[in-house]
Design a protein around this motif. Structure first.
Motif, PDB file in Angstrom:
ATOM      1  N   GLU A 126     -11.652   0.531   2.377  1.00  0.00           N
ATOM      2  CA  GLU A 126     -11.043  -0.463   1.523  1.00  0.00           C
ATOM      3  C   GLU A 126     -10.723  -0.904   2.982  1.00  0.00           C
ATOM      4  O   GLU A 126     -11.260  -2.326   3.119  1.00  0.00           O
ATOM      5  CB  GLU A 126     -10.534  -0.351   0.560  1.00  0.00           C
ATOM      6  CG  GLU A 126     -10.774  -0.200  -1.031  1.00  0.00           C
ATOM      7  CD  GLU A 126     -10.781   1.474  -0.957  1.00  0.00           C
ATOM      8  OE1 GLU A 126     -11.064   2.151  -1.837  1.00  0.00           O
ATOM      9  OE2 GLU A 126     -10.260   1.815   0.390  1.00  0.00           O
ATOM     10  N   SER A 127      -9.643  -0.976   3.487  1.00  0.00           N
ATOM     11  CA  SER A 127      -9.445  -1.226   4.813  1.00  0.00           C
ATOM     12  C   SER A 127     -10.554  -1.462   6.085  1.00  0.00           C
ATOM     13  O   SER A 127     -10.304  -2.138   6.668  1.00  0.00           O
ATOM     14  CB  SER A 127      -8.182  -0.903   4.899  1.00  0.00           C
ATOM     15  OG  SER A 127      -6.866  -0.291   4.013  1.00  0.00           O
ATOM     16  N   ALA A 128     -11.504  -0.401   5.773  1.00  0.00           N
ATOM     17  CA  ALA A 128     -12.229  -0.486   7.577  1.00  0.00           C
ATOM     18  C   ALA A 128     -13.205  -1.390   6.869  1.00  0.00           C
ATOM     19  O   ALA A 128     -13.674  -2.213   8.092  1.00  0.00           O
ATOM     20  CB  ALA A 128     -12.705   1.662   7.521  1.00  0.00           C
ATOM     21  N   GLU A 129     -13.740  -1.827   5.424  1.00  0.00           N
ATOM     22  CA  GLU A 129     -15.007  -2.067   5.354  1.00  0.00           C
ATOM     23  C   GLU A 129     -13.878  -3.426   5.834  1.00  0.00           C
ATOM     24  O   GLU A 129     -14.931  -4.507   6.273  1.00  0.00           O
ATOM     25  CB  GLU A 129     -14.863  -1.821   3.877  1.00  0.00           C
ATOM     26  CG  GLU A 129     -16.391  -3.245   3.478  1.00  0.00           C
ATOM     27  CD  GLU A 129     -16.640  -3.092   2.415  1.00  0.00           C
ATOM     28  OE1 GLU A 129     -17.566  -3.418   1.009  1.00  0.00           O
ATOM     29  OE2 GLU A 129     -16.072  -2.304   1.192  1.00  0.00           O
ATOM     30  N   THR A 178     -10.946   3.032  12.868  1.00  0.00           N
ATOM     31  CA  THR A 178     -10.985   2.863  11.722  1.00  0.00           C
ATOM     32  C   THR A 178     -10.672   4.579  11.379  1.00  0.00           C
ATOM     33  O   THR A 178     -10.473   5.154   9.455  1.00  0.00           O
ATOM     34  CB  THR A 178     -12.868   2.340  11.084  1.00  0.00           C
ATOM     35  OG1 THR A 178     -13.198   3.635  11.456  1.00  0.00           O
ATOM     36  CG2 THR A 178     -13.113   0.912  11.191  1.00  0.00           C
ATOM     37  N   ALA A 179     -10.595   5.513  12.434  1.00  0.00           N
ATOM     38  CA  ALA A 179      -9.934   6.997  11.127  1.00  0.00           C
ATOM     39  C   ALA A 179      -8.756   7.445  10.487  1.00  0.00           C
ATOM     40  O   ALA A 179      -8.745   8.046   9.512  1.00  0.00           O
ATOM     41  CB  ALA A 179      -9.942   7.116  12.405  1.00  0.00           C
ATOM     42  N   PRO A 185       0.880  -1.413  -0.243  1.00  0.00           N
ATOM     43  CA  PRO A 185       0.254  -0.419  -0.319  1.00  0.00           C
ATOM     44  C   PRO A 185       0.661   0.992   0.061  1.00  0.00           C
ATOM     45  O   PRO A 185       2.064   1.254   0.536  1.00  0.00           O
ATOM     46  CB  PRO A 185      -0.279   0.117   0.999  1.00  0.00           C
ATOM     47  CG  PRO A 185      -1.074  -1.615   1.537  1.00  0.00           C
ATOM     48  CD  PRO A 185       0.214  -2.178   0.889  1.00  0.00           C
ATOM     49  N   SER A 186       0.208   1.934  -0.493  1.00  0.00           N
ATOM     50  CA  SER A 186       1.373   3.195  -1.164  1.00  0.00           C
ATOM     51  C   SER A 186       1.431   4.269   0.151  1.00  0.00           C
ATOM     52  O   SER A 186       1.831   5.111   0.382  1.00  0.00           O
ATOM     53  CB  SER A 186       0.283   4.482  -2.273  1.00  0.00           C
ATOM     54  OG  SER A 186      -0.744   4.389  -2.068  1.00  0.00           O
TER      55      SER A 186
END
Length: 481
Positions: A378-381, A372-373, A81-82
């Motif tokens: 996508e990662s939070a989901e 999740t902030a 991930p960037s």
């Protein structure tokens, strides 16, 4: 965004890898001088002309095994991930290329020794090392936006990583008895932490371990004595992130997803859950440590920890059982067993969230919303989906079952000098803390209060970590030779 190879490119890559492996195998079996290009091509099922499309000589083919692995590492780095910092991205990119349980078979060991030691291969081997460093430097430059022509950093960093890999592989193939490759690679990268600020040891690296009937997901941080963290009802390593980050400068902290939870899939239906949970903890300790380790289990994880200590005391130096909800130990056990059965019925009739609300209120648990902030959408989901899956698994296979576990008091008495019974300062009058009071009366050890409540390692992480470190250090000093 990761680059995805087309079918033609994948076939070409597979042919190249087949030729390289055939060249290495034949060189080990026959000796390098007795292997012809025609032999390698035949072993890989292609023509000599096809061989020449990929390699200029048999020497290049033999040495390309190492080159191809590092090229995959470079591709792994590009795919990270960037938003991930450079060093964590490099760590993951390297470790993703090595299998956790990979121990050297004699043929592979001989092949590595041939590549690094045969006089006829030294020129090609030096060329391969240059290609390896160039591939890493290019990936580092792309990730950091630096110019390879004017900035030395990508090449310097690539050289350091390549050197660490070379030393680690040399140590791995020469290890007697054989050892898994991943811990050796990880330790070599850790040595780069001697470069000030280079290697953040509180960054977790992710691994898997195959055990009978399941694949365990686990994460490692830090350096020092091994500390295994066993999660409770959510079965997930993430609950220990705050605690692990605070201890990574003093311990090798390992946390894992218990079998059946989202990232530790089962190979079949759940069976004999507590026995297998205890066996899994023992398997991790056996895999990762060569001496007794510290263990912290909380809530359901504390029940697993007690099972571990009763069955495998030789693997444990100190075991902290933090608020195991053992309803059968309490004088009002029938009331509590009915309560947990009613929560399960509520989940079936009214849904999961009403059941969880009633559960938390009934046992005096403060629920913590997932953080999740700082995550991408996508990662939070994905995180929320994993939590939802874990709650369902726990409700079905653990809520009613684990509270009915009766620990083996006879076995625990034999290891009581290793046992610490922990409760939360803010939860000491709630249901989860009460069973430890009974265990203290039965077994003798004092009850130790930790900062916070049932999940003090989350909501009072600083104080919890300090207390745990002081306790483990004191007990380690007591048992030191």
């Amino acid at each position: 965004m990761a680059f995805v190879l087309g079918l033609r490119e994948r076939k070409k890559l597979a042919t190249r890898e087949a030729l390289a492996l055939a060249a290495l195998r034949l060189a080990v079996e026959r000796g390098l001088d007795d292997v012809l290009v025609e032999d390698i091509a035949a072993a890989a099922g292609v023509s000599p002309r096809t061989f020449n499309n990929y390699f200029a000589s048999k020497y290049e083919a033999v040495c390309s095994v190492a080159v191809d692995r590092v090229r995959r590492i470079a591709d792994n780095l590009r795919a990270r991930p960037s938003t991930e910092a450079l060093w964590p991205a490099v760590i993951h990119a390297v470790l993703d290329e090595f299998r956790d349980a990979e121990t050297p078979d004699p043929a592979w060991t001989a092949g590595v020794r041939l590549i690094t030691g045969a006089p006829a291969l030294q020129g090609e081997y030096r060329k391969a090392q240059a290609v390896i460093e160039a591939a890493l430097a290019q990936a580092i430059a792309e990730r950091t936006g630096r110019d390879l022509g004017t900035d030395m950093f990508p090449q310097i960093m690539a050289g350091a990583v390549a050197a660490a890999l070379q030393v680690a592989i040399d140590r791995w193939v020469d290890a007697d008895p054989p050892v898994p490759v991943l811990p050796v690679i990880r330790e070599a990268l850790r040595q780069l932490s001697l470069l000030p600020g280079a290697f953040p040891m509180n960054v977790p690296t992710q691994h898997t371990l195959e055990v009978p009937g399941a694949t365990l997901h686990y994460e490692i941080r830090g350096d020092g004595p091994l500390l295994l963290l066993i999660p409770g009802a959510n079965g997930d390593t993430d609950v220990f992130d705050a605690l692990a980050e605070r201890l990574a400068d003093r311990y090798t902290v390992v946390a894992y997803d218990r079998r059946g939870f989202a990232r530790s899939p089962l190979a079949g239906p759940p069976q004999d859950r507590l026995a297998t949970d205890g066996a899994d903890a023992a398997a991790l300790l056996t895999h990762l440590a060569d001496r007794p380790a510290h263990v912290l289990g909380s809530s359901s994880g504390a029940i697993v920890a007690l099972e571990l200590l009763s069955k495998h005391p030789e693997l444990v130096q100190t075991l902290v059982a933090h608020e195991p909800p053992l309803a059968t130990l309490l004088p009002d056990s029938d009331t509590w067993l009915e309560f947990f059965d009613s929560i399960y019925r509520t989940s079936r009739t009214d849904g999961m969230m009403p059941a969880m609300g009633a559960f938390a209120e009934g046992i005096g648990l403060r629920m913590e919303a997932p953080q999740t902030a700082d995550l991408t959408p996508e990662s939070a989901e994905a995180l929320l989906a994993r939590i939802h899956q874990n709650i369902h698994f726990w409700m079905e296979h653990e809520l009613r079952q684990y509270i009915r576990y009766t620990p083996d008091l006879t076995a625990l008495r034999q290891s009581v000098n290793k046992l610490v019974l922990g409760i939360g300062h803010d939860s000491k009058d709630t249901f989860p803390a009460r069973p430890n009071t009974v265990l203290a009366e039965e077994l003798g050890p004092e009850v130790v209060e930790f900062p916070g409540d049932h999940i003090g390692y989350v909501n009072a992480a600083d104080g919890f970590a300090a207390q745990l470190d002081e306790l483990l250090a004191r007990r380690a000093a007591r048992t030191a030779p």
